[in-house]
Design a protein around this motif. Structure first.
Motif, PDB file in Angstrom:
ATOM      1  N   ASP A  17      -1.797 -11.964  14.310  1.00  0.00           N
ATOM      2  CA  ASP A  17      -0.686 -11.542  13.455  1.00  0.00           C
ATOM      3  C   ASP A  17      -0.237 -12.616  12.469  1.00  0.00           C
ATOM      4  N   VAL A  18      -0.672 -13.842  12.670  1.00  0.00           N
ATOM      5  CA  VAL A  18      -0.206 -14.906  11.782  1.00  0.00           C
ATOM      6  C   VAL A  18      -1.005 -14.881  10.486  1.00  0.00           C
ATOM      7  N   ILE A  19      -0.282 -14.734   9.374  1.00  0.00           N
ATOM      8  CA  ILE A  19      -0.948 -14.647   8.073  1.00  0.00           C
ATOM      9  C   ILE A  19      -1.114 -16.034   7.471  1.00  0.00           C
ATOM     10  N   HIS A  76      -6.117 -10.821  21.558  1.00  0.00           N
ATOM     11  CA  HIS A  76      -5.097  -9.990  20.916  1.00  0.00           C
ATOM     12  C   HIS A  76      -4.802  -8.807  21.831  1.00  0.00           C
ATOM     13  N   ARG A 121       4.749  -6.568  12.925  1.00  0.00           N
ATOM     14  CA  ARG A 121       4.290  -5.503  13.822  1.00  0.00           C
ATOM     15  C   ARG A 121       4.927  -5.701  15.180  1.00  0.00           C
ATOM     16  N   LEU A 143      -6.999  -6.837   8.089  1.00  0.00           N
ATOM     17  CA  LEU A 143      -6.096  -7.727   8.818  1.00  0.00           C
ATOM     18  C   LEU A 143      -5.775  -8.908   7.915  1.00  0.00           C
ATOM     19  N   LYS A 144      -4.497  -9.069   7.623  1.00  0.00           N
ATOM     20  CA  LYS A 144      -4.110 -10.123   6.677  1.00  0.00           C
ATOM     21  C   LYS A 144      -4.364 -11.521   7.230  1.00  0.00           C
ATOM     22  N   GLY A 145      -4.193 -11.660   8.543  1.00  0.00           N
ATOM     23  CA  GLY A 145      -4.246 -13.009   9.103  1.00  0.00           C
ATOM     24  C   GLY A 145      -5.541 -13.319   9.827  1.00  0.00           C
ATOM     25  N   TYR A 146      -6.575 -12.484   9.661  1.00  0.00           N
ATOM     26  CA  TYR A 146      -7.791 -12.710  10.434  1.00  0.00           C
ATOM     27  C   TYR A 146      -8.999 -12.299   9.628  1.00  0.00           C
ATOM     28  N   ASP A 190       6.563  -5.809   5.006  1.00  0.00           N
ATOM     29  CA  ASP A 190       5.737  -5.874   6.213  1.00  0.00           C
ATOM     30  C   ASP A 190       5.458  -7.312   6.656  1.00  0.00           C
ATOM     31  N   VAL A 191       6.183  -8.255   6.085  1.00  0.00           N
ATOM     32  CA  VAL A 191       5.983  -9.656   6.483  1.00  0.00           C
ATOM     33  C   VAL A 191       7.287 -10.227   7.036  1.00  0.00           C
ATOM     34  N   ASP A 251       2.594 -10.799  10.301  1.00  0.00           N
ATOM     35  CA  ASP A 251       2.609  -9.357  10.115  1.00  0.00           C
ATOM     36  C   ASP A 251       3.791  -8.800  10.884  1.00  0.00           C
TER      37      ASP A 251
END
Lengths: 165, 565
Positions: free
Chosen positions: A70-72, B126, A12, B178-181, A42-43, A10
């Motif tokens: 944050d890791v997708i 986090h 951010r 949340l994309k990664g969680y 956004d990546v 992500d």
């Protein structure tokens, strides 16, 4: 063994701190890190070359990185058919006596001369790490003044992007 | 609805059903404390920020809810660090909200500025730095979600001072994106089937219970599995209480100060079923020779725990709230009579435990530390919450207190934080006001956060503090005795501190006991007093925690306790 991982994160604030903090905290052996924007605004894609003793250690690196919020996604591009590249710029001493020799070397490696003056040249090369290492080794004979390398980035072959692998 | 950032934080706490905050005000959080004041939000003012974060941790451990603390920027935040690291090592859900200097001042080495996100990155699940007020509702929603779901852990939200004062149209989100969680951790059923096969082929299995069972509140399923199959149980420090100490095939703690039977059973078993454990070095001793005959199975929610310390043969990755009921159901449906299959082994380990129990020599002239734990264990009811600090008294508590329920033993396991106990006990008592809360501390540990006695007194928080006073840093001096030629470097306290007077100065009732015959009477008196009490129990200087597997040793190479020597 060295592996190249594509880590999609992500985009951010603080994400690089989180990745770097994890690597330091877990005492992982990282050869290079290269981060940049991607096709999605956004990546961010972080290309990490990690050096590990065995597959289990690699699994630890991947699993620990995966825990970061944050890791997708993480893709091990070493495992699949992929292209790896790194860019290097080398500033080397080049006087009238050595210049033509250096130009020969540059041609053999299909590198490019991007700056030249009376005393030095800057040579640019894109390629796999081993090729860059080889060029640096040959140019060492002519006194290298400085080297800037980007660290490796990689992309899978074929139509499927890492995010869908 | 237009409100300011500080009010948004308080509103969000309400939305997350937070009933109390532990904290300490300061420059960067003045606006936050103003909102707290106006909304009359329940808050416990500790005497030190470290006390606030440990209290929030104790609250979280006692209830399973997210503990919340506030601190100001700079030193306020950095005083939380030990507490955050403590919670992180033991996977305790916390949300720590710190003030940061105003956005224009960030990065300028401003007064009371510290980079909280940088500092806490390796010790949090986090963290966030909030520089725009509009982000606050989303960040708070995410922080609570991340702290309590999955493998729980602490989350830090560092909020710039001007963000508290800025206005926003407040809407608390219903969901997180949340994309990664994902907070969902249902695994693969086939992995459980593989474990079932391991159990069917085993003759000498052992279940190894860890803190994950406590955190996921799945002890009841585990008890079902254990009762149904008769599989003997060993436990890590963090798993104590999940299986009642009174269950015959519960061999107690394994590892460095584990029981003889637990360690030998681990070395001899042919299947070791680890449930919510991380194979810490205090448990395994030398990893190459840990459970050498066993097929090792690991149940864990965190994939990164698999093969981290110990190479396992089978894994079941997923929330224990998914895997434990499923394993229990599959075991119930199996046609193999596992209880009969394990019968001989079950009887063998029980006999071993009876033959070589935990032991110590009682003395007529002085109170023995183990005796203190045993007496308190006898005097307190099943629901009692026992908190410890770190050192010899902690290990004796783990060994000699009869834990019957999960979440009844609160201790800093992973980080081993001296000074954890008193504030954690305060947090636990506030979480469970009807429950008796006992703190076992040492004369070393208690001094690391003794200022919180004043917090207990000020709020009338009824915790019973038992100071196991042996005039030394017990665990340090034990190691110096065993491995450093009795050179007691800086471990003799011989202080002039009068702990009874210290308690009384802070407004806490103080008692002292020196003779074994008076021990029970004084402890009863302490329990009967309505309010916080400190009992100074005088103990002999030289007494070792035994059995002991020297660091890096093999589990079956123990220095044994009194009766075997």
């Amino acid at each position: 063994m060295k592996y190249i991982l594509a880590v999609l994160v992500d985009n951010r604030p603080g994400v690089l701190t989180h990745v770097a903090g994890l690597i330091s905290r877990r005492a992982f052996n990282i050869e290079s890190i290269a981060a940049g924007y991607t096709e999605e605004p956004d990546v961010t894609r972080i290309n990490i070359v990690v050096s590990v003793d065995d597959e289990i250690e690699l699994e630890q690196v991947v699993n620990q990185l995966n825990k970061l919020i944050d890791v997708i996604k993480i893709v091990n591009l070493t495992r699949i058919d992929s292209i790896q590249r790194e860019l290097v710029m080398i500033k080397v001493k080049a006087n009238p006596a050595t210049r033509s020799d250096i130009i020969n070397v540059v041609e053999i490696f299909r590198a490019k001369i991007v700056d030249v003056n009376r005393e030095t040249m800057v040579i640019e090369l894109t390629g796999e790490q081993s090729k860059i290492d080889a060029l640096c080794e040959v140019l060492a004979d002519y006194e290298i003044i400085e080297i800037a390398r980007t660290g490796a980035i990689a992309l899978s072959r074929g139509p499927i992007p890492a995010k869908s692998l | 609805m237009k409100i300011n950032g500080a009010q948004a934080v308080i509103e969000s706490l309400r939305n997350e059903d937070v009933d109390v905050v532990f904290g300490y005000p300061g420059g960067a959080v003045l606006t936050l404390y103003d909102a707290l004041y106006k909304s009359e939000f329940p808050h416990i003012l500790t005497k030190h920020e470290q006390g606030a974060v440990h209290a929030a941790d104790g609250y979280a451990r006692a209830t399973g809810k997210v503990g919340v603390c506030f601190a100001t920027s700079g030193p306020g935040g950095t005083n939380l660090i030990t507490g955050i690291a403590t919670a992180n090592m033991d996977s305790i859900p916390l949300v720590c909200i710190t003030g940061q200097v105003g956005t224009p001042l960030i990065g300028k080495d401003s007064f009371q500025e510290a980079d909280m996100c940088g500092i806490t990155t390796p010790i949090t699940k986090h963290n966030y730095l909030v520089k725009k007020v509009a982000e606050l509702p989303r960040v708070l929603k995410e922080a609570f979600y991340i702290a309590r779901t999955g493998r729980p852990g602490p989350v830090v939200i560092d909020i710039a001072k001007d963000v508290f004062a800025a206005e926003l149209a407040y809407v608390y989100p219903d969901t997180v994106n949340l994309k990664g969680y994902t907070g969902k951790f249902t695994g693969e059923s086939c992995e459980i089937d593989a474990v079932l096969e391991v159990l069917k082929n085993a003759r000498k299995p052992v279940i190894f219970v860890g803190g994950g069972v406590t955190l996921s509140d799945t002890a009841e399923y585990l008890q079902k599995i254990v009762m149904q199959t008769g599989i003997p149980v060993v436990s890590s420090l963090m798993g104590l209480g999940c299986i009642p100490a009174t269950y015959a095939a519960n061999l107690g703690m394994l590892g460095m100060h584990g029981t003889y039977a637990a360690n030998i059973a681990t070395m001899e078993c042919d299947a070791l079923i680890g449930i919510g454990v991380r194979f810490d070095d205090r448990v395994t001793g030398i990893v190459e020779e840990f459970a050498p005959l066993a097929k090792i199975v690991q149940f864990d929610i965190d994939a990164a725990e698999i093969n981290k310390n110990i190479r396992v043969d089978y894994k079941v990755i997923g929330d224990l709230r998914w895997s434990m009921p499923e394993l229990a159901a599959k075991l119930a449906a199996t046609k193999t009579d596992l209880k009969a299959q394990y019968g001989q082994w079950h009887d063998y380990v029980i006999a071993m435990n009876k033959e070589t129990p935990l032991s110590y020599n009682k003395e007529a002239a002085c109170i023995m530390p183990q005796q203190v734990i045993e007496v308190v264990s006898k005097l307190t009811d099943d629901d009692t919450i026992v908190v410890t600090d770190v050192g010899q008294h902690q290990m004796w508590t783990a060994q000699f207190y009869q834990f019957l329920k999960s979440r009844s033993f609160l201790t800093s396991g992973g980080l081993g934080t001296m000074g954890y106990g008193l504030p954690a006990a305060i947090g636990a008592k506030l979480a469970k006001p009807e429950t008796t809360v006992i703190l076992f501390s040492g004369d070393g540990s208690i001094m690391m956060n003794c200022q919180e006695l004043a917090t207990a007194a000020d709020y009338g928080i009824n915790v019973k503090v038992i100071v196991m006073n042996n005039h030394v840093l017990g665990m340090v001096s034990q190691w110096q005795r065993m491995f450093y030629g009795e050179r007691y470097s800086q471990s003799k306290l011989n202080g002039k501190t009068d702990y009874v007077k210290l308690a009384e100065a802070m407004g806490v009732h103080g008692l002292r006991v020196t003779e074994p015959e008076k021990l029970e009477e004084v402890l009863k008196q302490a329990l009967a007093i309505d309010g916080p009490v400190l009992v100074d129990v005088l103990l002999p200087e030289v007494e070792d925690v035994l059995p002991m597997v020297p660091a890096g040793g093999r589990l079956d190479q123990m220095v044994l306790g009194a009766s075997k020597e």
